[in-house]
Design a protein around this motif. Structure first.
Motif, PDB file in Angstrom:
ATOM      1  N   MET A 157       0.851  -1.168   0.000  1.00  0.00           N
ATOM      2  CA  MET A 157       0.000   0.000   0.000  1.00  0.00           C
ATOM      3  C   MET A 157       0.902   1.238   0.000  1.00  0.00           C
ATOM      4  N   ASN A 158       0.616   2.135  -0.908  1.00  0.00           N
ATOM      5  CA  ASN A 158       1.427   3.350  -0.973  1.00  0.00           C
ATOM      6  C   ASN A 158       0.855   4.437  -0.056  1.00  0.00           C
ATOM      7  N   GLN A 159       1.613   5.487   0.137  1.00  0.00           N
ATOM      8  CA  GLN A 159       1.235   6.562   1.050  1.00  0.00           C
ATOM      9  C   GLN A 159      -0.059   7.249   0.618  1.00  0.00           C
ATOM     10  N   LYS A 160      -0.250   7.401  -0.688  1.00  0.00           N
ATOM     11  CA  LYS A 160      -1.453   8.059  -1.199  1.00  0.00           C
ATOM     12  C   LYS A 160      -2.707   7.256  -0.841  1.00  0.00           C
ATOM     13  N   GLU A 161      -2.647   5.933  -1.045  1.00  0.00           N
ATOM     14  CA  GLU A 161      -3.788   5.073  -0.685  1.00  0.00           C
ATOM     15  C   GLU A 161      -4.029   5.143   0.820  1.00  0.00           C
ATOM     16  N   PHE A 162      -2.955   5.059   1.600  1.00  0.00           N
ATOM     17  CA  PHE A 162      -3.043   5.113   3.054  1.00  0.00           C
ATOM     18  C   PHE A 162      -3.781   6.380   3.506  1.00  0.00           C
ATOM     19  N   GLU A 163      -3.336   7.520   3.022  1.00  0.00           N
ATOM     20  CA  GLU A 163      -3.947   8.789   3.411  1.00  0.00           C
ATOM     21  C   GLU A 163      -5.381   8.914   2.918  1.00  0.00           C
ATOM     22  N   SER A 164      -5.630   8.437   1.713  1.00  0.00           N
ATOM     23  CA  SER A 164      -6.982   8.500   1.150  1.00  0.00           C
ATOM     24  C   SER A 164      -7.966   7.674   1.973  1.00  0.00           C
ATOM     25  N   VAL A 165      -7.570   6.475   2.351  1.00  0.00           N
ATOM     26  CA  VAL A 165      -8.451   5.608   3.135  1.00  0.00           C
ATOM     27  C   VAL A 165      -8.717   6.216   4.514  1.00  0.00           C
ATOM     28  N   LEU A 166      -7.685   6.746   5.149  1.00  0.00           N
ATOM     29  CA  LEU A 166      -7.856   7.340   6.483  1.00  0.00           C
ATOM     30  C   LEU A 166      -8.840   8.506   6.481  1.00  0.00           C
ATOM     31  N   LYS A 167      -8.944   9.221   5.367  1.00  0.00           N
ATOM     32  CA  LYS A 167      -9.820  10.394   5.278  1.00  0.00           C
ATOM     33  C   LYS A 167     -11.283  10.028   5.034  1.00  0.00           C
ATOM     34  N   GLN A 168     -11.557   8.776   4.696  1.00  0.00           N
ATOM     35  CA  GLN A 168     -12.925   8.367   4.389  1.00  0.00           C
ATOM     36  C   GLN A 168     -13.797   8.398   5.646  1.00  0.00           C
ATOM     37  N   PRO A 169     -15.116   8.559   5.467  1.00  0.00           N
ATOM     38  CA  PRO A 169     -16.013   8.523   6.628  1.00  0.00           C
ATOM     39  C   PRO A 169     -16.045   7.109   7.229  1.00  0.00           C
ATOM     40  N   PRO A 170     -16.502   6.985   8.483  1.00  0.00           N
ATOM     41  CA  PRO A 170     -16.479   5.695   9.167  1.00  0.00           C
ATOM     42  C   PRO A 170     -17.147   4.545   8.412  1.00  0.00           C
ATOM     43  N   ASN A 171     -18.263   4.799   7.743  1.00  0.00           N
ATOM     44  CA  ASN A 171     -18.958   3.712   7.039  1.00  0.00           C
ATOM     45  C   ASN A 171     -18.129   3.174   5.874  1.00  0.00           C
ATOM     46  N   ILE A 172     -17.395   4.033   5.197  1.00  0.00           N
ATOM     47  CA  ILE A 172     -16.546   3.596   4.086  1.00  0.00           C
ATOM     48  C   ILE A 172     -15.332   2.851   4.630  1.00  0.00           C
ATOM     49  N   ARG A 173     -14.756   3.332   5.732  1.00  0.00           N
ATOM     50  CA  ARG A 173     -13.633   2.626   6.354  1.00  0.00           C
ATOM     51  C   ARG A 173     -14.089   1.255   6.871  1.00  0.00           C
ATOM     52  N   TYR A 174     -15.316   1.178   7.360  1.00  0.00           N
ATOM     53  CA  TYR A 174     -15.850  -0.114   7.821  1.00  0.00           C
ATOM     54  C   TYR A 174     -15.909  -1.107   6.658  1.00  0.00           C
ATOM     55  N   GLU A 175     -16.423  -0.673   5.528  1.00  0.00           N
ATOM     56  CA  GLU A 175     -16.488  -1.549   4.342  1.00  0.00           C
ATOM     57  C   GLU A 175     -15.085  -1.973   3.915  1.00  0.00           C
ATOM     58  N   TYR A 176     -14.144  -1.052   3.936  1.00  0.00           N
ATOM     59  CA  TYR A 176     -12.749  -1.346   3.598  1.00  0.00           C
ATOM     60  C   TYR A 176     -12.201  -2.389   4.575  1.00  0.00           C
ATOM     61  N   PHE A 177     -12.482  -2.202   5.858  1.00  0.00           N
ATOM     62  CA  PHE A 177     -12.047  -3.135   6.895  1.00  0.00           C
ATOM     63  C   PHE A 177     -12.548  -4.553   6.591  1.00  0.00           C
ATOM     64  N   ILE A 178     -13.831  -4.683   6.322  1.00  0.00           N
ATOM     65  CA  ILE A 178     -14.420  -6.011   6.067  1.00  0.00           C
ATOM     66  C   ILE A 178     -13.728  -6.681   4.884  1.00  0.00           C
ATOM     67  N   LYS A 179     -13.559  -5.973   3.797  1.00  0.00           N
ATOM     68  CA  LYS A 179     -12.937  -6.539   2.595  1.00  0.00           C
ATOM     69  C   LYS A 179     -11.472  -6.911   2.827  1.00  0.00           C
ATOM     70  N   LYS A 180     -10.702  -6.029   3.434  1.00  0.00           N
ATOM     71  CA  LYS A 180      -9.272  -6.279   3.645  1.00  0.00           C
ATOM     72  C   LYS A 180      -9.032  -7.403   4.653  1.00  0.00           C
ATOM     73  N   VAL A 181      -9.827  -7.440   5.697  1.00  0.00           N
ATOM     74  CA  VAL A 181      -9.683  -8.479   6.716  1.00  0.00           C
ATOM     75  C   VAL A 181     -10.029  -9.840   6.124  1.00  0.00           C
ATOM     76  N   ALA A 182     -11.078  -9.908   5.336  1.00  0.00           N
ATOM     77  CA  ALA A 182     -11.449 -11.181   4.700  1.00  0.00           C
ATOM     78  C   ALA A 182     -10.353 -11.626   3.730  1.00  0.00           C
ATOM     79  N   ASP A 183      -9.765 -10.683   3.034  1.00  0.00           N
ATOM     80  CA  ASP A 183      -8.721 -10.999   2.063  1.00  0.00           C
ATOM     81  C   ASP A 183      -7.431 -11.458   2.747  1.00  0.00           C
ATOM     82  N   SER A 184      -7.015 -10.761   3.784  1.00  0.00           N
ATOM     83  CA  SER A 184      -5.741 -11.081   4.457  1.00  0.00           C
ATOM     84  C   SER A 184      -5.888 -12.134   5.547  1.00  0.00           C
ATOM     85  N   GLU A 185      -7.113 -12.375   5.968  1.00  0.00           N
ATOM     86  CA  GLU A 185      -7.436 -13.325   7.038  1.00  0.00           C
ATOM     87  C   GLU A 185      -6.776 -12.963   8.360  1.00  0.00           C
TER      88      GLU A 185
END
Length: 125
Positions: free
Chosen positions: A1-29
């Motif tokens: 993950m590059n710095q731009k993606e990192f910063e972009s994700v952190l700026k998202q509202p909680p509901n979008i970060r929650y969706e990101y969390f679910i997808k990334k956690v399922a992918d990385s286990e």
């Protein structure tokens, strides 16, 4: 993950970060928490204890400031998280604080988090 993606994700509202969390956690286990002779906790503003969880080590590391400055990111296997952590948290009436960013977080009921994780994980079977 590059710095731009990192910063972009952190700026998202909680509901979008929650969706990101679910997808990334399922992918990385794996789920990330903060640990220092015990797991980091937070208060939801209504007197309820919450445990903060993150989708990647980098996001957990970014929150090791202020009251969590002595904590270190620690990974939790997804199966252990589902089978042991979520069950115990529900019994102890502890809520999940999903992907806090220092400004806000998604406070999620354990049953909702469990259902969302299982639904996403089913896509990988």
């Amino acid at each position: 993950m590059n710095q731009k993606e990192f910063e972009s994700v952190l700026k998202q509202p909680p509901n979008i970060r929650y969706e990101y969390f679910i997808k990334k956690v399922a992918d990385s286990e794996e789920v990330w928490g903060l640990y220092n002779e015990g797991w980091a906790t937070a208060d939801d503003g209504e007197g309820n204890v919450c445990l903060p969880f993150f989708p990647k080590m980098e996001f957990a590391q970014a929150q090791t400031v202020d009251e969590w400055s002595n904590y270190k990111p620690e990974s939790i296997d997804i199966n252990e998280f589902i089978d042991e952590w979520l069950d115990g948290m529900e019994k102890d009436n502890i809520k999940a604080s999903i992907f806090p960013n220092g400004t806000n977080t998604a406070i999620v009921q354990i049953k909702v988090l469990l259902a969302d994780l299982k639904e996403e994980l089913a896509k990988y079977e």
